[in-house]
Design a protein around this motif. Structure first.
Motif, PDB file in Angstrom:
ATOM      1  N   ILE A  16      14.393 -64.217   0.394  1.00 36.06           N
ATOM      2  CA  ILE A  16      14.601 -63.252  -0.685  1.00 36.06           C
ATOM      3  C   ILE A  16      13.402 -62.312  -0.658  1.00 36.06           C
ATOM      4  O   ILE A  16      12.255 -62.760  -0.624  1.00 36.06           O
ATOM      5  CB  ILE A  16      14.712 -63.958  -2.047  1.00 36.06           C
ATOM      6  CG1 ILE A  16      15.836 -65.012  -2.006  1.00 36.06           C
ATOM      7  CG2 ILE A  16      14.953 -62.938  -3.153  1.00 36.06           C
ATOM      8  CD1 ILE A  16      15.868 -65.933  -3.203  1.00 36.06           C
ATOM      9  N   GLU A  17      13.676 -61.007  -0.691  1.00 36.48           N
ATOM     10  CA  GLU A  17      12.605 -60.028  -0.519  1.00 36.48           C
ATOM     11  C   GLU A  17      12.721 -58.932  -1.572  1.00 36.48           C
ATOM     12  O   GLU A  17      13.818 -58.576  -1.995  1.00 36.48           O
ATOM     13  CB  GLU A  17      12.737 -59.427   0.878  1.00 36.48           C
ATOM     14  CG  GLU A  17      11.595 -58.564   1.308  1.00 36.48           C
ATOM     15  CD  GLU A  17      11.750 -58.144   2.758  1.00 36.48           C
ATOM     16  OE1 GLU A  17      11.307 -58.899   3.641  1.00 36.48           O
ATOM     17  OE2 GLU A  17      12.344 -57.086   2.992  1.00 36.48           O
ATOM     18  N   ARG A  18      11.561 -58.389  -1.955  1.00 33.56           N
ATOM     19  CA  ARG A  18      11.529 -57.298  -2.941  1.00 33.56           C
ATOM     20  C   ARG A  18      10.244 -56.509  -2.737  1.00 33.56           C
ATOM     21  O   ARG A  18       9.205 -57.076  -2.420  1.00 33.56           O
ATOM     22  CB  ARG A  18      11.561 -57.894  -4.348  1.00 33.56           C
ATOM     23  CG  ARG A  18      11.352 -56.944  -5.495  1.00 33.56           C
ATOM     24  CD  ARG A  18      12.652 -56.233  -5.891  1.00 33.56           C
ATOM     25  NE  ARG A  18      12.418 -55.320  -6.986  1.00 33.56           N
ATOM     26  CZ  ARG A  18      12.746 -55.569  -8.243  1.00 33.56           C
ATOM     27  NH1 ARG A  18      13.345 -56.699  -8.564  1.00 33.56           N
ATOM     28  NH2 ARG A  18      12.502 -54.685  -9.181  1.00 33.56           N
ATOM     29  N   GLU A  19      10.321 -55.201  -2.912  1.00 33.62           N
ATOM     30  CA  GLU A  19       9.130 -54.362  -2.866  1.00 33.62           C
ATOM     31  C   GLU A  19       8.753 -53.953  -4.278  1.00 33.62           C
ATOM     32  O   GLU A  19       9.626 -53.734  -5.125  1.00 33.62           O
ATOM     33  CB  GLU A  19       9.368 -53.137  -1.984  1.00 33.62           C
ATOM     34  CG  GLU A  19       9.487 -53.517  -0.522  1.00 33.62           C
ATOM     35  CD  GLU A  19       9.608 -52.335   0.417  1.00 33.62           C
ATOM     36  OE1 GLU A  19       9.405 -51.171  -0.020  1.00 33.62           O
ATOM     37  OE2 GLU A  19       9.899 -52.575   1.596  1.00 33.62           O
ATOM     38  N   ARG A  24      -1.221 -55.082  -3.597  1.00 37.63           N
ATOM     39  CA  ARG A  24      -1.097 -56.508  -3.293  1.00 37.63           C
ATOM     40  C   ARG A  24      -2.011 -57.375  -4.152  1.00 37.63           C
ATOM     41  O   ARG A  24      -1.598 -58.428  -4.629  1.00 37.63           O
ATOM     42  CB  ARG A  24      -1.362 -56.775  -1.805  1.00 37.63           C
ATOM     43  CG  ARG A  24      -1.240 -58.250  -1.461  1.00 37.63           C
ATOM     44  CD  ARG A  24      -1.237 -58.498   0.007  1.00 37.63           C
ATOM     45  NE  ARG A  24      -2.549 -58.247   0.578  1.00 37.63           N
ATOM     46  CZ  ARG A  24      -2.868 -58.575   1.822  1.00 37.63           C
ATOM     47  NH1 ARG A  24      -1.984 -59.150   2.616  1.00 37.63           N
ATOM     48  NH2 ARG A  24      -4.069 -58.321   2.289  1.00 37.63           N
ATOM     49  N   ASP A  25      -3.253 -56.966  -4.378  1.00 40.84           N
ATOM     50  CA  ASP A  25      -4.163 -57.780  -5.193  1.00 40.84           C
ATOM     51  C   ASP A  25      -3.620 -57.991  -6.601  1.00 40.84           C
ATOM     52  O   ASP A  25      -3.789 -59.062  -7.187  1.00 40.84           O
ATOM     53  CB  ASP A  25      -5.558 -57.149  -5.259  1.00 40.84           C
ATOM     54  CG  ASP A  25      -6.331 -57.309  -3.960  1.00 40.84           C
ATOM     55  OD1 ASP A  25      -5.959 -58.175  -3.136  1.00 40.84           O
ATOM     56  OD2 ASP A  25      -7.317 -56.562  -3.769  1.00 40.84           O
ATOM     57  N   LEU A  26      -2.971 -56.974  -7.155  1.00 41.02           N
ATOM     58  CA  LEU A  26      -2.404 -57.105  -8.495  1.00 41.02           C
ATOM     59  C   LEU A  26      -1.184 -58.031  -8.487  1.00 41.02           C
ATOM     60  O   LEU A  26      -1.037 -58.881  -9.370  1.00 41.02           O
ATOM     61  CB  LEU A  26      -2.019 -55.733  -9.057  1.00 41.02           C
ATOM     62  CG  LEU A  26      -1.451 -55.728 -10.474  1.00 41.02           C
ATOM     63  CD1 LEU A  26      -2.424 -56.354 -11.477  1.00 41.02           C
ATOM     64  CD2 LEU A  26      -1.091 -54.294 -10.885  1.00 41.02           C
ATOM     65  N   VAL A  27      -0.325 -57.900  -7.483  1.00 47.00           N
ATOM     66  CA  VAL A  27       0.829 -58.795  -7.390  1.00 47.00           C
ATOM     67  C   VAL A  27       0.341 -60.230  -7.200  1.00 47.00           C
ATOM     68  O   VAL A  27       0.867 -61.163  -7.816  1.00 47.00           O
ATOM     69  CB  VAL A  27       1.792 -58.363  -6.255  1.00 47.00           C
ATOM     70  CG1 VAL A  27       2.944 -59.360  -6.107  1.00 47.00           C
ATOM     71  CG2 VAL A  27       2.336 -56.956  -6.516  1.00 47.00           C
ATOM     72  N   TRP A  28      -0.698 -60.412  -6.399  1.00 49.16           N
ATOM     73  CA  TRP A  28      -1.281 -61.749  -6.225  1.00 49.16           C
ATOM     74  C   TRP A  28      -1.721 -62.324  -7.578  1.00 49.16           C
ATOM     75  O   TRP A  28      -1.456 -63.478  -7.894  1.00 49.16           O
ATOM     76  CB  TRP A  28      -2.465 -61.711  -5.263  1.00 49.16           C
ATOM     77  CG  TRP A  28      -3.148 -63.035  -5.149  1.00 49.16           C
ATOM     78  CD1 TRP A  28      -4.223 -63.475  -5.874  1.00 49.16           C
ATOM     79  CD2 TRP A  28      -2.769 -64.118  -4.309  1.00 49.16           C
ATOM     80  NE1 TRP A  28      -4.542 -64.762  -5.522  1.00 49.16           N
ATOM     81  CE2 TRP A  28      -3.667 -65.173  -4.558  1.00 49.16           C
ATOM     82  CE3 TRP A  28      -1.773 -64.299  -3.358  1.00 49.16           C
ATOM     83  CZ2 TRP A  28      -3.600 -66.390  -3.893  1.00 49.16           C
ATOM     84  CZ3 TRP A  28      -1.702 -65.499  -2.688  1.00 49.16           C
ATOM     85  CH2 TRP A  28      -2.602 -66.536  -2.960  1.00 49.16           C
ATOM     86  N   ASN A 119      -0.404 -47.325   0.000  1.00 47.11           N
ATOM     87  CA  ASN A 119      -0.022 -46.452  -1.110  1.00 47.11           C
ATOM     88  C   ASN A 119       0.318 -47.230  -2.380  1.00 47.11           C
ATOM     89  O   ASN A 119       1.230 -46.848  -3.125  1.00 47.11           O
ATOM     90  CB  ASN A 119       1.142 -45.537  -0.714  1.00 47.11           C
ATOM     91  CG  ASN A 119       0.764 -44.606   0.410  1.00 47.11           C
ATOM     92  OD1 ASN A 119      -0.331 -44.055   0.423  1.00 47.11           O
ATOM     93  ND2 ASN A 119       1.659 -44.458   1.374  1.00 47.11           N
ATOM     94  N   GLY A 120      -0.373 -48.356  -2.611  1.00 46.13           N
ATOM     95  CA  GLY A 120      -0.170 -49.122  -3.829  1.00 46.13           C
ATOM     96  C   GLY A 120       1.163 -49.846  -3.911  1.00 46.13           C
ATOM     97  O   GLY A 120       1.638 -50.141  -5.001  1.00 46.13           O
ATOM     98  N   ARG A 121       1.761 -50.162  -2.757  1.00 41.93           N
ATOM     99  CA  ARG A 121       3.051 -50.869  -2.722  1.00 41.93           C
ATOM    100  C   ARG A 121       2.884 -52.202  -2.005  1.00 41.93           C
ATOM    101  O   ARG A 121       2.064 -52.349  -1.098  1.00 41.93           O
ATOM    102  CB  ARG A 121       4.120 -50.045  -2.007  1.00 41.93           C
ATOM    103  CG  ARG A 121       4.487 -48.787  -2.790  1.00 41.93           C
ATOM    104  CD  ARG A 121       5.680 -48.049  -2.235  1.00 41.93           C
ATOM    105  NE  ARG A 121       6.852 -48.847  -1.969  1.00 41.93           N
ATOM    106  CZ  ARG A 121       7.737 -49.275  -2.875  1.00 41.93           C
ATOM    107  NH1 ARG A 121       7.544 -48.999  -4.149  1.00 41.93           N
ATOM    108  NH2 ARG A 121       8.791 -49.971  -2.530  1.00 41.93           N
TER     109      ARG A 121
END
Length: 165
Positions: A16-19, A24-28, A119-121
């Motif tokens: 399962i994948e999502r952008e 990345r540091d914030l998603v972590w 680019n913040g993604r």
């Protein structure tokens, strides 16, 4: 086992994948901080009133998802591998059958990978690996894919609030 994941047949794997429009540091951090994790984990309408998180190999992630009907669904997992800010590997422990109407979910391995797209993604991939095709089928029938996608929708909404605590 982790080195053998690529050899697991497709009938025992689920991806399962999502952008996300977040670095990345914030998603972590949304995975690493129990406060943030409790804000978005679980399908639409579910909350997480109890979260214990020890994000390290051998550490525990215990949470209780509460359904819209008020029913509690405990989940207890052990971290196998933690590589900030890119990878988390964990396996859920088998739980009491009573909490799941004598139909508890099977234990299976999950690998969360965060890829910095620039680019913040960030691309988040959740790969699930099952001991048998029947266990994968059982999880699919339970709505696992849909629940994860709803969790990811909640994560996107939480990120959009500017969550940085």
């Amino acid at each position: 086992m982790l080195s053998d994941l690529t050899t697991i047949p497709s009938d025992r794997r689920l991806e399962i994948e999502r952008e996300f429009d977040a670095p990345r540091d914030l998603v972590w951090m949304m995975f690493a901080d129990p406060y943030h994790l409790s804000q978005w984990w679980g399908p639409k309408g579910f909350t997480n009133p109890v979260v214990e998180l020890d994000l390290r190999p051998g550490g525990r992630w215990y949470h209780v998802m509460r359904g819209p009907d008020g029913k509690d669904y405990p989940a207890d997992s052990e971290f196998i591998e933690v590589t900030p800010p890119e990878r988390i590997v964990y396996r859920n422990r088998q739980l009491e059958a009573e909490a799941f109407g004598n139909n508890p979910p099977p234990s299976f391995l999950r690998v969360i990978t965060l890829i910095d797209l620039g680019n913040g993604r960030t691309r988040l991939t959740l790969d699930a690996y099952f001991d048998t095709a029947a266990n994968k089928d059982a999880i699919v029938r339970r709505g696992f894919r849909e629940g994860v996608l709803e969790s990811f929708d909640k994560l996107a909404a939480h990120l959009a609030t500017g969550a940085t605590r």
